[in-house]
Design an enzyme around this catalytic site. Structure first.
Site, short mmCIF file in Angstrom:
data_model
loop_
_atom_site.label_atom_id
_atom_site.label_comp_id
_atom_site.label_asym_id
_atom_site.label_seq_id
_atom_site.Cartn_x
_atom_site.Cartn_y
_atom_site.Cartn_z
N TRP A 61 0.96 1.13 -16.02
CA TRP A 61 0.03 2.07 -15.49
C TRP A 61 -0.75 3.15 -15.89
CZ3 TRP A 61 -3.15 -1.12 -12.36
CH2 TRP A 61 -1.52 -1.96 -11.53
N ASP A 106 -0.72 10.83 -11.96
CA ASP A 106 -0.83 9.25 -10.70
C ASP A 106 0.36 9.19 -9.52
OD1 ASP A 106 -1.22 6.99 -9.91
OD2 ASP A 106 -1.33 5.74 -11.65
N LYS A 116 0.75 2.12 -1.33
CA LYS A 116 2.40 1.82 -1.63
C LYS A 116 3.79 2.54 -0.31
CE LYS A 116 1.62 -0.03 -6.15
NZ LYS A 116 0.40 0.59 -7.38
#
Ligand SMILES: *Cc1c(COP(=O)(O)O)cnc(C)c1O
Length: 356
Positions: free
Chosen positions: A101, A168, A192
């Site tokens: 990511w 992030d 999540k």
């Protein structure tokens, strides 16, 4: 059959949250209307949004120099929205490339300005987090991914930098006590640890905004969203509602201290089981292991498929490793009970006995 939900995202949510969300779809707070049928500018939704923002501020212990936004587009949109708002074309931002990511974030940032990759662990398949690297003082900000969902690594200590920190935190937000006030911008896709897919939490310190010279489309402009109070256009009403319920659940359960304790206990049990059974191995550097996503392999690759078959047969959901990594990945987000990890570890012991 009882199912054990180890999905990596969208992932397990607390049962009371699901029940309240389901009820609200049919009859929101005894109004006789569905939550999906009410306007986003009604007092009803304003209250939901305010409660969600207040809960974020409370859990993060932030003062009024920060703004809380709920935006569309998932964490992936933030890969571009962050540099669009913070990075001038002639300036340089520092980035940590510590996983799938984070690597995507690097690529998007390059569309807007210069990117200096100051930490890169791709030399060992992202199986560790770089430490002690240099951050040039002229960096506009330093971007990192607090938990690498795919590879199963996590920052347990954040870098000390004179540069604004941007993170992030999609896959470990609200999972442990975190020094949130060291960050100038935090973002997380909700699906999540925080709620339902479709909304993004962005927490931004106001003093880093307004410094770029480019024209920013209104819908991408953090300042305009702040002015509009996260209501520039129709927000993802249901996703915000589920996030609000989950945030309230976290607070009721004892907050981040309690989440941290539970997550520590779950991950300690799983890693101990992996380490103690010679059939399995976890390649991630021990000090960088993630408490959210544990990635491990069978020493004999031929046993991987039979192990995953057994998992499936016993109701273990979502434990196949990410497509680029393979192996096994067990995600243990806030809502996952310790019991699920105990049952999974029991299964590992059984399998080891059969094949040891
Ligand atoms: C899942 C994930 C993303 C992507 O999130 P989307 O909401 O699907 O865009 C980004 N970063 C991290 C760390 C993730 O775990």
């Amino acid at each position: 059959m009882k199912l054990y939900n180890f999905n990596s995202g969208p992932s397990i949510l607390p049962q009371p949250v699901l029940e309240q969300a389901a009820a609200a779809i049919l009859n929101f707070n005894e109004t006789g209307l569905s939550l999906l049928e009410i306007g986003h500018r009604t007092a009803w939704f304003q209250e939901i949004l305010q409660e969600a923002k207040d809960s974020v501020k409370k859990l993060m212990q932030l003062d009024d120099s920060y703004e809380i936004l709920f935006l569309h587009g998932g964490a992936t949109t933030q890969f571009m929205q962050v540099p669009m708002n913070l990075l001038n074309e002639s300036d340089t931002a520092a980035y940590c490339d510590n996983g799938t990511w984070g690597n995507k974030a690097v690529k998007e940032a390059r569309l807007f300005g210069n990117v200096n990759v100051v930490a890169d662990s791709s030399d060992r398949q992202y199986q560790y987090i770089n430490k002690g690297f240099n951050i040039p003082s002229d960096s506009v900000y330093l971007h990192l991914t607090s938990n690498n969902t795919v590879e199963g690594t996590q920052w347990h200590q954040f870098p000390e930098a004179n540069t604004p920190l941007v993170a992030d935190m999609s896959s470990d937000i609200f999972s442990r006590p975190t020094p949130f006030n060291q960050f100038s911008l935090i973002y997380a896709g909700a699906q999540k640890n925080m709620g339902a897919a479709g909304v993004n939490l962005v927490v931004v310190k106001k003093d880093i905004l307004g410094k770029v010279t480019r024209k920013i489309p209104t819908i991408m402009n953090y300042q305009k969203h702040i002015e509009a109070g996260s209501l520039m256009n129709t927000p993802p009403v249901f996703a915000v509602y589920v996030s609000m319920l989950t945030l309230k659940w976290i607070i009721q359960e004892g907050g981040l201290e309690e989440m941290g304790k539970r997550n520590q206990a779950k991950s300690a049990l799983l890693y101990h089981t992996i380490d103690s059974l010679p059939l399995f191995h976890a390649p991630v550097a021990k000090e960088d292991r993630s408490e959210m996503n544990a990635v491990f392999f069978l020493n004999n690759p031929a046993l991987e498929a039979p192990f995953l078959d057994l998992c499936k047969k016993e109701g273990m959901i979502g434990v196949k490793g990410y497509r680029t990594v393979g192996g096994v990945r067990v995600s243990m987000y806030n809502a996952l009970p310790l019991e699920s990890v105990e049952v999974f570890c029991g299964l590992m012991h059984d399998f080891a006995q059969q094949h040891g």
